[in-house]
Motif scaffolding. Structure first.
Motif, PDB file in Angstrom:
ATOM      1  N   LEU A 127       0.831  -1.197   0.000  1.00  0.00           N
ATOM      2  CA  LEU A 127       0.000   0.000   0.000  1.00  0.00           C
ATOM      3  C   LEU A 127       0.876   1.261   0.000  1.00  0.00           C
ATOM      4  CD1 LEU A 127      -3.123   0.327   0.194  1.00  0.00           C
ATOM      5  CD2 LEU A 127      -2.799   0.760   2.641  1.00  0.00           C
ATOM      6  N   THR A 128       0.406   2.305  -0.674  1.00  0.00           N
ATOM      7  CA  THR A 128       1.129   3.580  -0.697  1.00  0.00           C
ATOM      8  C   THR A 128       0.166   4.720  -0.372  1.00  0.00           C
ATOM      9  OG1 THR A 128       0.755   3.921  -3.073  1.00  0.00           O
ATOM     10  CG2 THR A 128       2.778   2.759  -2.418  1.00  0.00           C
ATOM     11  N   LEU A 129       0.732   5.839  -0.002  1.00  0.00           N
ATOM     12  CA  LEU A 129      -0.036   7.068   0.212  1.00  0.00           C
ATOM     13  C   LEU A 129       0.685   8.153  -0.572  1.00  0.00           C
ATOM     14  CD1 LEU A 129      -2.497   8.221   1.741  1.00  0.00           C
ATOM     15  CD2 LEU A 129      -0.943   8.835   3.604  1.00  0.00           C
ATOM     16  N   SER A 130       0.436   8.157  -1.858  1.00  0.00           N
ATOM     17  CA  SER A 130       1.173   9.024  -2.774  1.00  0.00           C
ATOM     18  C   SER A 130       0.730  10.469  -2.654  1.00  0.00           C
ATOM     19  CB  SER A 130       0.954   8.539  -4.216  1.00  0.00           C
ATOM     20  OG  SER A 130      -0.421   8.667  -4.560  1.00  0.00           O
ATOM     21  N   ASN A 171     -14.757  -4.949   4.834  1.00  0.00           N
ATOM     22  CA  ASN A 171     -14.439  -4.245   3.593  1.00  0.00           C
ATOM     23  C   ASN A 171     -12.969  -4.412   3.258  1.00  0.00           C
ATOM     24  OD1 ASN A 171     -15.616  -2.506   1.452  1.00  0.00           O
ATOM     25  ND2 ASN A 171     -17.057  -2.019   3.102  1.00  0.00           N
ATOM     26  N   GLY A 172     -12.672  -4.222   1.973  1.00  0.00           N
ATOM     27  CA  GLY A 172     -11.344  -4.483   1.448  1.00  0.00           C
ATOM     28  C   GLY A 172     -11.426  -5.620   0.451  1.00  0.00           C
ATOM     29  N   TYR A 173     -12.074  -5.362  -0.664  1.00  0.00           N
ATOM     30  CA  TYR A 173     -12.394  -6.430  -1.621  1.00  0.00           C
ATOM     31  C   TYR A 173     -11.390  -6.531  -2.770  1.00  0.00           C
ATOM     32  CZ  TYR A 173     -14.850  -8.726  -5.494  1.00  0.00           C
ATOM     33  OH  TYR A 173     -15.187  -9.538  -6.554  1.00  0.00           O
ATOM     34  N   PHE A 174     -10.904  -5.394  -3.269  1.00  0.00           N
ATOM     35  CA  PHE A 174     -10.031  -5.417  -4.440  1.00  0.00           C
ATOM     36  C   PHE A 174      -8.625  -5.864  -4.045  1.00  0.00           C
ATOM     37  CE2 PHE A 174     -13.314  -2.212  -5.422  1.00  0.00           C
ATOM     38  CZ  PHE A 174     -13.863  -2.828  -6.539  1.00  0.00           C
ATOM     39  N   SER A 175      -7.958  -6.552  -4.961  1.00  0.00           N
ATOM     40  CA  SER A 175      -6.691  -7.215  -4.644  1.00  0.00           C
ATOM     41  C   SER A 175      -5.588  -6.247  -4.241  1.00  0.00           C
ATOM     42  CB  SER A 175      -6.226  -8.052  -5.840  1.00  0.00           C
ATOM     43  OG  SER A 175      -6.039  -7.231  -6.988  1.00  0.00           O
ATOM     44  N   SER A 176      -5.635  -5.010  -4.721  1.00  0.00           N
ATOM     45  CA  SER A 176      -4.587  -4.043  -4.392  1.00  0.00           C
ATOM     46  C   SER A 176      -4.832  -3.345  -3.058  1.00  0.00           C
ATOM     47  CB  SER A 176      -4.470  -2.991  -5.505  1.00  0.00           C
ATOM     48  OG  SER A 176      -5.704  -2.310  -5.677  1.00  0.00           O
ATOM     49  N   ASP A 177      -6.008  -3.554  -2.475  1.00  0.00           N
ATOM     50  CA  ASP A 177      -6.360  -2.912  -1.203  1.00  0.00           C
ATOM     51  C   ASP A 177      -6.097  -3.856  -0.042  1.00  0.00           C
ATOM     52  OD1 ASP A 177      -7.338  -0.984  -2.944  1.00  0.00           O
ATOM     53  OD2 ASP A 177      -9.425  -1.643  -2.736  1.00  0.00           O
ATOM     54  N   LEU A 178      -6.088  -3.308   1.152  1.00  0.00           N
ATOM     55  CA  LEU A 178      -6.027  -4.183   2.316  1.00  0.00           C
ATOM     56  C   LEU A 178      -7.290  -5.042   2.358  1.00  0.00           C
ATOM     57  CD1 LEU A 178      -4.630  -1.946   5.215  1.00  0.00           C
ATOM     58  CD2 LEU A 178      -3.380  -3.309   3.525  1.00  0.00           C
ATOM     59  N   SER A 179      -7.128  -6.294   2.677  1.00  0.00           N
ATOM     60  CA  SER A 179      -8.248  -7.214   2.773  1.00  0.00           C
ATOM     61  C   SER A 179      -8.973  -7.017   4.100  1.00  0.00           C
ATOM     62  CB  SER A 179      -7.741  -8.652   2.677  1.00  0.00           C
ATOM     63  OG  SER A 179      -6.995  -8.981   3.848  1.00  0.00           O
ATOM     64  N   PRO A 180     -10.156  -7.617   4.286  1.00  0.00           N
ATOM     65  CA  PRO A 180     -10.817  -7.526   5.595  1.00  0.00           C
ATOM     66  C   PRO A 180      -9.927  -8.010   6.737  1.00  0.00           C
ATOM     67  CG  PRO A 180     -12.374  -8.320   3.970  1.00  0.00           C
ATOM     68  CD  PRO A 180     -11.030  -8.269   3.286  1.00  0.00           C
ATOM     69  N   LEU A 248      -1.605  12.946  14.332  1.00  0.00           N
ATOM     70  CA  LEU A 248      -1.842  12.048  15.459  1.00  0.00           C
ATOM     71  C   LEU A 248      -1.937  12.828  16.772  1.00  0.00           C
ATOM     72  CD1 LEU A 248       0.481   9.045  14.577  1.00  0.00           C
ATOM     73  CD2 LEU A 248      -2.018   9.018  14.750  1.00  0.00           C
ATOM     74  N   ALA A 249      -1.414  14.014  16.780  1.00  0.00           N
ATOM     75  CA  ALA A 249      -1.436  14.831  18.000  1.00  0.00           C
ATOM     76  C   ALA A 249      -2.677  15.707  18.094  1.00  0.00           C
ATOM     77  CB  ALA A 249      -0.188  15.711  18.053  1.00  0.00           C
ATOM     78  N   GLU A 250      -3.496  15.741  17.033  1.00  0.00           N
ATOM     79  CA  GLU A 250      -4.622  16.672  16.993  1.00  0.00           C
ATOM     80  C   GLU A 250      -5.956  15.946  16.851  1.00  0.00           C
ATOM     81  OE1 GLU A 250      -4.233  19.836  14.227  1.00  0.00           O
ATOM     82  OE2 GLU A 250      -2.132  20.230  14.689  1.00  0.00           O
ATOM     83  N   GLY A 251      -6.984  16.493  17.473  1.00  0.00           N
ATOM     84  CA  GLY A 251      -8.360  16.057  17.265  1.00  0.00           C
ATOM     85  C   GLY A 251      -8.704  14.702  17.852  1.00  0.00           C
ATOM     86  N   GLU A 252     -10.002  14.399  17.827  1.00  0.00           N
ATOM     87  CA  GLU A 252     -10.479  13.116  18.370  1.00  0.00           C
ATOM     88  C   GLU A 252     -10.449  11.990  17.348  1.00  0.00           C
ATOM     89  OE1 GLU A 252     -12.307  16.373  20.818  1.00  0.00           O
ATOM     90  OE2 GLU A 252     -12.119  15.978  18.659  1.00  0.00           O
ATOM     91  N   PHE A 253     -10.570  12.324  16.056  1.00  0.00           N
ATOM     92  CA  PHE A 253     -10.637  11.300  15.013  1.00  0.00           C
ATOM     93  C   PHE A 253      -9.316  11.180  14.256  1.00  0.00           C
ATOM     94  CE2 PHE A 253     -15.132  12.528  15.456  1.00  0.00           C
ATOM     95  CZ  PHE A 253     -15.722  11.268  15.587  1.00  0.00           C
ATOM     96  N   PHE A 254      -9.091   9.992  13.727  1.00  0.00           N
ATOM     97  CA  PHE A 254      -7.952   9.775  12.835  1.00  0.00           C
ATOM     98  C   PHE A 254      -8.420   8.853  11.721  1.00  0.00           C
ATOM     99  CE2 PHE A 254      -4.119   7.566  11.371  1.00  0.00           C
ATOM    100  CZ  PHE A 254      -3.293   8.658  11.118  1.00  0.00           C
ATOM    101  N   TRP A 255      -8.160   9.244  10.483  1.00  0.00           N
ATOM    102  CA  TRP A 255      -8.601   8.474   9.322  1.00  0.00           C
ATOM    103  C   TRP A 255      -7.413   7.764   8.684  1.00  0.00           C
ATOM    104  CZ3 TRP A 255     -13.282   8.795  10.601  1.00  0.00           C
ATOM    105  CH2 TRP A 255     -13.875   9.998  10.982  1.00  0.00           C
ATOM    106  N   LEU A 256      -7.636   6.547   8.258  1.00  0.00           N
ATOM    107  CA  LEU A 256      -6.575   5.736   7.670  1.00  0.00           C
ATOM    108  C   LEU A 256      -7.046   5.176   6.331  1.00  0.00           C
ATOM    109  CD1 LEU A 256      -4.315   3.273   9.590  1.00  0.00           C
ATOM    110  CD2 LEU A 256      -5.283   2.592   7.406  1.00  0.00           C
ATOM    111  N   ARG A 257      -6.364   5.558   5.267  1.00  0.00           N
ATOM    112  CA  ARG A 257      -6.724   5.096   3.926  1.00  0.00           C
ATOM    113  C   ARG A 257      -6.208   3.665   3.736  1.00  0.00           C
ATOM    114  NH1 ARG A 257      -8.215   7.432  -1.007  1.00  0.00           N
ATOM    115  NH2 ARG A 257      -7.463   6.279  -2.832  1.00  0.00           N
ATOM    116  N   TYR A 258      -7.105   2.758   3.325  1.00  0.00           N
ATOM    117  CA  TYR A 258      -6.704   1.359   3.177  1.00  0.00           C
ATOM    118  C   TYR A 258      -6.739   0.866   1.728  1.00  0.00           C
ATOM    119  CZ  TYR A 258     -11.672  -0.034   2.818  1.00  0.00           C
ATOM    120  OH  TYR A 258     -12.981  -0.190   2.415  1.00  0.00           O
ATOM    121  N   VAL A 259      -6.943   1.773   0.786  1.00  0.00           N
ATOM    122  CA  VAL A 259      -6.979   1.390  -0.629  1.00  0.00           C
ATOM    123  C   VAL A 259      -5.791   2.002  -1.358  1.00  0.00           C
ATOM    124  CG1 VAL A 259      -9.479   1.169  -0.618  1.00  0.00           C
ATOM    125  CG2 VAL A 259      -8.453   3.328  -1.319  1.00  0.00           C
ATOM    126  N   GLU A 260      -5.408   1.363  -2.454  1.00  0.00           N
ATOM    127  CA  GLU A 260      -4.258   1.841  -3.251  1.00  0.00           C
ATOM    128  C   GLU A 260      -4.660   3.053  -4.071  1.00  0.00           C
ATOM    129  OE1 GLU A 260      -0.878   2.622  -4.290  1.00  0.00           O
ATOM    130  OE2 GLU A 260      -0.984   0.743  -3.191  1.00  0.00           O
TER     131      GLU A 260
END
Length: 260
Positions: A127-130, A171-180, A248-260
């Protein structure tokens, strides 16, 4: 904010009827959503909340495929004596899971699916975060409410740990994404090591909530984990380390992208 309890039989229930849900609409500010989350935690101490996030229809579509692909609805040799009569027709189990009484079947199969998957497996996915997506990722961190596709679903999942809620809405169905299973491993690590609880899943993102601020040591360690998860090149590590640490130091929520 409009809040409606729908039970488990709504047409678009993302668990397919395995869990009761609330529907939330016209959410004007993140404080109202946080109040809802805290209230339901107290009201349902034996359940964990799982919110729908980005692109609800796509997330439901891929989740349905994931349930089929990973055979999460298979009954096998499990004892069905506790299953509600509405799941049977002429004495025969209908073969698909659509009542809360059948949740244990999906949970059993999901536990089997994830039991051997660990965080390093998710890192090895490639996985990348381009640069193409880092701006989007930061925008969501800045404006948490923009992550939600309203109206959103809030599932009440009868599990002990937040990361186990993915069994209800895998969730995480496509082969390039993280799987469930890989998403589960990531969510488990973030809860056990850093106290971030999984609170939502969408078509591209996992959502986490912080119950208390992270220490400087935790921020650095989790930032290092994210460098591994997104396979950040050596030349870019310092820049990404600073970006991850800041959010990571700010706010109550943190979002993590799991798809390519």
């Amino acid at each position: 904010m409009d809040i409606e309890f729908l039970g488990h039989k709504s047409k678009h229930n993302p668990s397919g009827g395995l869990c009761d849900e609330y529907q939330l609409n016209n959410i004007e500010n993140i404080e109202a959503l946080l109040l809802f989350i805290r209230d339901k935690k107290q009201q349902y101490p034996d359940k964990k909340l799982l919110l729908s996030l980005d692109d609800f229809s796509q997330a439901c579509y891929t989740s349905g495929h994931a349930r089929n692909t990973y055979h999460l609805d298979e009954v096998g040799s499990l004892d069905l004596s506790s299953v509600s009569p509405e799941a049977f027709e002429d004495g025969e189990h209908q073969g698909y899971l659509s009542t809360p009484s059948e949740f244990f079947i999906c949970q059993h199969n999901f536990n089997q699916l994830v039991k051997d998957t660990i965080f390093s497996d998710a890192c090895n996915k490639g996985l990348t975060l381009s640069e193409e997506y880092i701006d989007e990722w930061e925008d969501y961190q800045k404006s948490p409410l923009s992550m939600f596709d309203q109206p959103l679903s809030a599932l009440l999942v009868p599990v002990n740990h937040a990361y186990q809620t993915l069994s209800a809405f895998p969730n995480g169905y496509f082969s390039s994404d993280l799987s469930p299973a890989e998403n589960f491993a990531v969510a488990k690590r973030l809860e056990e090591r850093y106290g971030l609880e999984l609170i939502g899943v969408g078509a591209s993102y996992l959502g986490f909530i912080r119950n208390q601020p992270l220490s400087h040591q935790q921020i650095y360690a989790m930032s290092e984990d994210l460098l591994c998860l997104y396979n950040i090149a050596d030349k870019d590590k310092q820049a990404y380390l600073e970006i991850f640490s800041r959010w990571l130091a700010e706010g109550e929520f943190f979002w993590l992208r799991y798809v390519e």
